[in-house]
Design a protein around this motif. Structure first.
Motif, mmCIF file in Angstrom:
data_model
loop_
_atom_site.group_PDB
_atom_site.id
_atom_site.type_symbol
_atom_site.label_atom_id
_atom_site.label_comp_id
_atom_site.label_asym_id
_atom_site.label_seq_id
_atom_site.Cartn_x
_atom_site.Cartn_y
_atom_site.Cartn_z
ATOM 1 N N THR A 1 -24.491 69.720 -42.346
ATOM 2 C CA THR A 1 -24.972 68.726 -43.308
ATOM 3 C C THR A 1 -23.972 68.555 -44.453
ATOM 4 N N LEU A 2 -23.377 69.678 -44.897
ATOM 5 C CA LEU A 2 -22.401 69.577 -45.987
ATOM 6 C C LEU A 2 -21.190 68.750 -45.552
ATOM 7 N N MET B 1 -21.950 65.039 -45.461
ATOM 8 C CA MET B 1 -21.997 64.477 -46.803
ATOM 9 C C MET B 1 -20.582 64.325 -47.388
ATOM 10 N N ALA B 2 -19.717 65.305 -47.089
ATOM 11 C CA ALA B 2 -18.390 65.322 -47.710
ATOM 12 C C ALA B 2 -17.384 64.423 -46.998
ATOM 13 N N PRO C 1 -16.917 61.184 -46.225
ATOM 14 C CA PRO C 1 -16.310 60.018 -46.891
ATOM 15 C C PRO C 1 -15.382 60.403 -48.043
ATOM 16 N N LEU C 2 -15.695 61.542 -48.716
ATOM 17 C CA LEU C 2 -14.832 61.982 -49.807
ATOM 18 C C LEU C 2 -13.535 62.554 -49.247
ATOM 19 N N LEU D 1 -12.113 61.833 -46.385
ATOM 20 C CA LEU D 1 -11.279 60.741 -45.870
ATOM 21 C C LEU D 1 -10.623 59.973 -47.019
ATOM 22 N N TYR E 1 -10.702 66.987 -51.858
ATOM 23 C CA TYR E 1 -11.995 67.281 -51.241
ATOM 24 C C TYR E 1 -11.871 68.073 -49.939
ATOM 25 N N LEU F 1 -14.073 71.333 -49.578
ATOM 26 C CA LEU F 1 -14.982 71.543 -48.441
ATOM 27 C C LEU F 1 -14.657 72.854 -47.732
#
Lengths: 141, 422
Positions: A81-82, A85-86, A88-89, A91, A107, A111
Motif C-alpha cells: 500500500t505504501l 501511494m508513493a 506517483p511521487l 516517478l 522520494y 520510500l
C-alpha cells in the motif's frame, strides 16, 4: 430496520442520480475521460492488483517457514500500500522546473528507507517469535 | 354522495388509472425477483469454482469492521471536501468565517491525510469481499443484478477518488483526461450515494458482522483477524507519518514522502504557482506597477511606495493549499480594511474583488467577503518574513487572509474593487 434500509437505498440512489446529472451538466467535466478512468481503476484493481496480492500471499504460504509468515504478511501489506501511494511521487512526473518547492524530496530514497525500516521490524519480530517460543508459535489456530 | 376515487386501499374499487399503475408496479417488482436462468455449468471455471479462494480469514465480521472504518473515512473526506468546494464556490446561503485562523488548514489537512490513510483500508476491504466478484450464478435475479451494479459503482467511485487524489497531490495530471477538481467533486457524490445505498442493502449482514464473533479458524502462519486489522492500521499509520509533515511542521523531518515541506521554497515558504507559470514576470517586476483601488469614492492608483507609506501591520498567518500542505509565515503590509475605508467603503458590509496581473487562469481573481475583509489580520502584504515578497510569492503585493484556501490568496495584485456585498 426495514424502513431504515429503504430510506438509505432511496437516498443513496437519489444522490447517485444527482452525481451523474451534475457530472454531465458541469461544463468543466469531460464525462468520457472520467468514465474511462473509472473503468481503468476497477480493471487495474480487480485484475492486476488483487492477483498480485493474492499471489504474494500464496507464495509466502508456500515458500517461507511457518513461524515467520505472519510478520512477513503484515510487512507485505504495508509495503504494497505504501508503494502504491508513493509511486506517483517516485516517478516525479509532476515536477516543474519553475517550482522547485513542489515535490522537493528524493522520494525513491524516502520510500526505500521506510521499506527498509518496515522489513527490519518485521524480520526482528519473526526472529524473536522463532527463538523465544519455538513450540508455541502460531498455535492459536 | 360520490366517494373520493383516490382511496383504493379502503374501497377496493381503484380507478382504471390507479389500477394500471399498481398492477404494473407489482409486475415490475415480480419481474425484479424472477430467478434468472443459471448459466451453463461448463462456464464455471477458474476463480468461479467452489473453493477458489481458500483463505479462512474472510468473514462478515472482518468486512463489517473494515466497512465501518471505511465509511467513517469516506464520510470525513466527503464533508471536508464539500466544505472546500463551498468555500471556493459559495452559494448565497453559505458564509465562511475568518476565525479560527487554523480551521481550513485543519479541515483540508484532514481531507488529504484521511484520503491517504484510506488506501490500505479500501485495499483490505476489497480483498475481504473479492471472492464475491466470482459468485455463481453471477446474479440470482434482476434485483440482485442491479445491486451488483451498485457495488460496481461504489468500487469504481472509491478507487477513482483515491487514485485521482494521489495523482493530484503528486501534481501528475497527465493520466487524467478531465478537469480534476470537477471530476473529484462529482465522483465524491457518486461515492457517498453508493455508500449509503450499499449500507442500506447490507444492513442485516453488517449488524451480524458487528455483533457476532466467529472463531478465528485460520491455519498456522496466517494472520488472524486481529493481526490483519493491525497490519491495515499499521499501513495507514506508516502512510500518515510519511506524509503528514507537509502540514504538521514538527513531523516534516520524518515525512520522507511529503509532497511539500513547510519550510522549503523561496523565503522558506512553498510555492503553488510560480510567476513564470502565471506569465506575470515582466508585469510584476515593472517599476511602473500601480495597484488600482476602485470604490464608492472613486479610483486611485497606488505605487509600491504609496502602499509602504500607509500604516503597516505584521501578522502571522498560514498559507493553506487545497492539496493538503500548509505552512506558517509572517507577513507585513496594509490592512485590507484600511484600503476599503480609503476607497469609501464600509468594511462591515463591503466585499472586495481582488484581481491579479494574470490575464487568464482559474484563480486570477477572488472575492473577499466582509467577514474576511474587515478582519484586522487580512492584509495586502508587501513583505514576507521582513523581506520584500519573492516574485513567486506575489511581488509586488498579494492578498493574505486568515482561514482561506491558498488559491484565494490572490498574488501579483493589480486591482482591488470595493463594492457592496452581493
Amino acid at each position: 430496520m426495514r424502513w431504515t434500509r429503504r430510506i438509505l437505498v432511496a437516498a443513496g440512489t437519489a444522490i447517485i442520480a444527482y452525481a451523474v446529472y451534475g457530472a454531465i451538466h458541469d461544463p468543466d467535466t469531460a464525462p468520457a475521460g472520467q468514465l474511462a478512468f473509472l473503468a481503468a481503476v476497477v480493471i487495474a484493481h480487480d485484475a492486476l492488483l488483487m492477483a498480485l496480492t493474492i499471489g504474494s500471499g500464496i507464495l509466502i504460504g508456500r515458500l517461507l517457514p511457518v513461524p515467520i509468515r505472519k510478520p512477513v504478511r503484515a510487512a507485505a501489506i504495508i509495503s504494497l500500500t505504501l508503494t502504491l501511494m508513493a509511486l506517483p511521487l517516485v516517478l516525479g512526473r509532476g515536477r516543474r522546473p519553475d517550482d522547485p518547492s513542489a515535490l522537493p524530496l528524493n522520494y525513491t530514497r524516502g520510500l526505500l528507507i521506510i521499506l527498509a525500516l518496515v522489513w527490519a521490524i518485521a524480520l526482528a519480530t519473526a526472529w524473536r517469535t522463532k527463538t523465544r517460543r519455538p513450540n508455541h508459535a502460531d498455535t492459536e489456530a | 354522495m360520490v366517494r373520493e376515487p383516490d382511496d383504493p386501499v379502503n374501497d377496493h374499487v381503484p380507478t382504471p388509472h390507479t389500477a394500471t399503475f399498481v398492477h404494473s408496479g407489482r409486475a415490475a417488482l415480480r419481474w425484479l425477483r424472477t430467478p434468472l436462468p443459471a448459466p451453463p455449468a461448463s462456464l464455471r471455471r477458474g476463480p468461479f469454482q467452489n473453493g477458489a479462494f481458500p483463505s479462512r480469514l474472510r468473514s462478515p465480521r472482518l468486512t463489517a469492521l473494515l466497512g465501518v472504518a471505511l465509511a467513517l473515512a469516506f464520510g470525513t473526506c466527503f464533508v471536508t471536501g464539500l466544505l472546500d468546494h463551498l468555500i471556493q464556490h459559495p452559494p448565497g446561503w453559505f458564509h465562511w468565517p475568518s476565525r479560527p485562523v487554523w480551521l481550513f488548514r485543519f479541515t483540508q489537512g484532514l481531507h488529504v491525510a484521511t484520503g491517504l490513510a484510506t488506501i490500505p483500508l479500501l485495499g483490505v476491504k476489497l480483498w475481504s469481499v473479492y471472492p464475491r466478484l466470482f459468485r455463481w450464478p453471477p446474479a440470482r435475479d434482476p434485483a440482485h443484478a442491479v445491486e451488483r451494479l451498485g457495488v460496481l459503482v461504489l468500487i469504481a467511485a472509491g478507487l477513482f477518488q483515491l487514485v485521482t487524489g494521489v495523482l493530484n497531490i503528486a501534481l501528475w495530471y497527465g493520466p487524467m483526461h478531465f478537469f480534476f477538481p470537477s471530476a473529484h467533486y462529482w465522483t465524491a457524490w457518486l461515492a457517498i450515494g453508493a455508500i449509503l445505498a450499499h449500507i442500506g442493502v447490507k444492513l442485516p449482514i453488517i449488524r451480524t458482522g458487528l455483533t457476532h464473533r466467529p472463531p478465528n479458524a485460520v491455519p498456522p502462519g496466517t494472520l488472524t483477524r486481529r493481526g490483519l486489522l493491525a497490519a491495515t492500521a499499521g499501513a495507514a499509520g506508516v502512510i500518515t507519518l510519511a506524509t503528514v509533515g507537509q502540514t504538521v511542521a514538527p513531523l516534516a523531518p520524518i515525512s520522507l514522502l511529503a509532497p511539500r515541506r513547510p519550510r522549503t521554497g523561496p523565503q522558506q515558504l512553498p510555492v503553488n504557482r510560480s510567476a513564470a507559470a502565471a506569465g506575470v514576470r515582466t508585469l510584476a517586476a515593472d517599476p511602473g506597477w500601480r495597484l488600482i483601488l476602485d470604490g464608492p469614492a472613486g479610483t486611485t492608483r497606488l505605487s509600491l511606495g504609496d502602499l509602504a507609506a500607509l500604516p503597516q501591520h505584521t501578522v502571522s498567518l498560514p498559507i493553506t493549499c487545497v492539496e493538503g500542505w500548509s505552512a506558517d509565515a509572517v507577513w507585513t503590509g496594509v490592512r485590507l480594511r484600511d484600503l476599503i475605508a480609503r476607497a469609501g467603503g464600509d468594511p462591515d458590509n463591503h466585499e472586495v474583488l481582488a484581481e491579479s496581473l494574470e490575464t487568464a487562469g482559474l484563480y486570477r481573481s477572488s472575492v473577499v467577503d466582509p467577514a474576511h475583509a474587515h478582519d484586522p489580520l487580512t492584509l495586502v502584504a508587501l513583505q514576507l518574513r521582513g523581506e520584500p515578497l519573492h516574485l513567486d510569492h506575489g511581488y509586488p503585493a498579494r492578498l493574505i487572509a486568515p482561514n482561506r484556501p491558498g488559491v484565494l490568496q490572490t498574488k501579483w495584485l493589480s486591482r482591488l474593487t470595493v463594492r457592496p456585498e452581493r
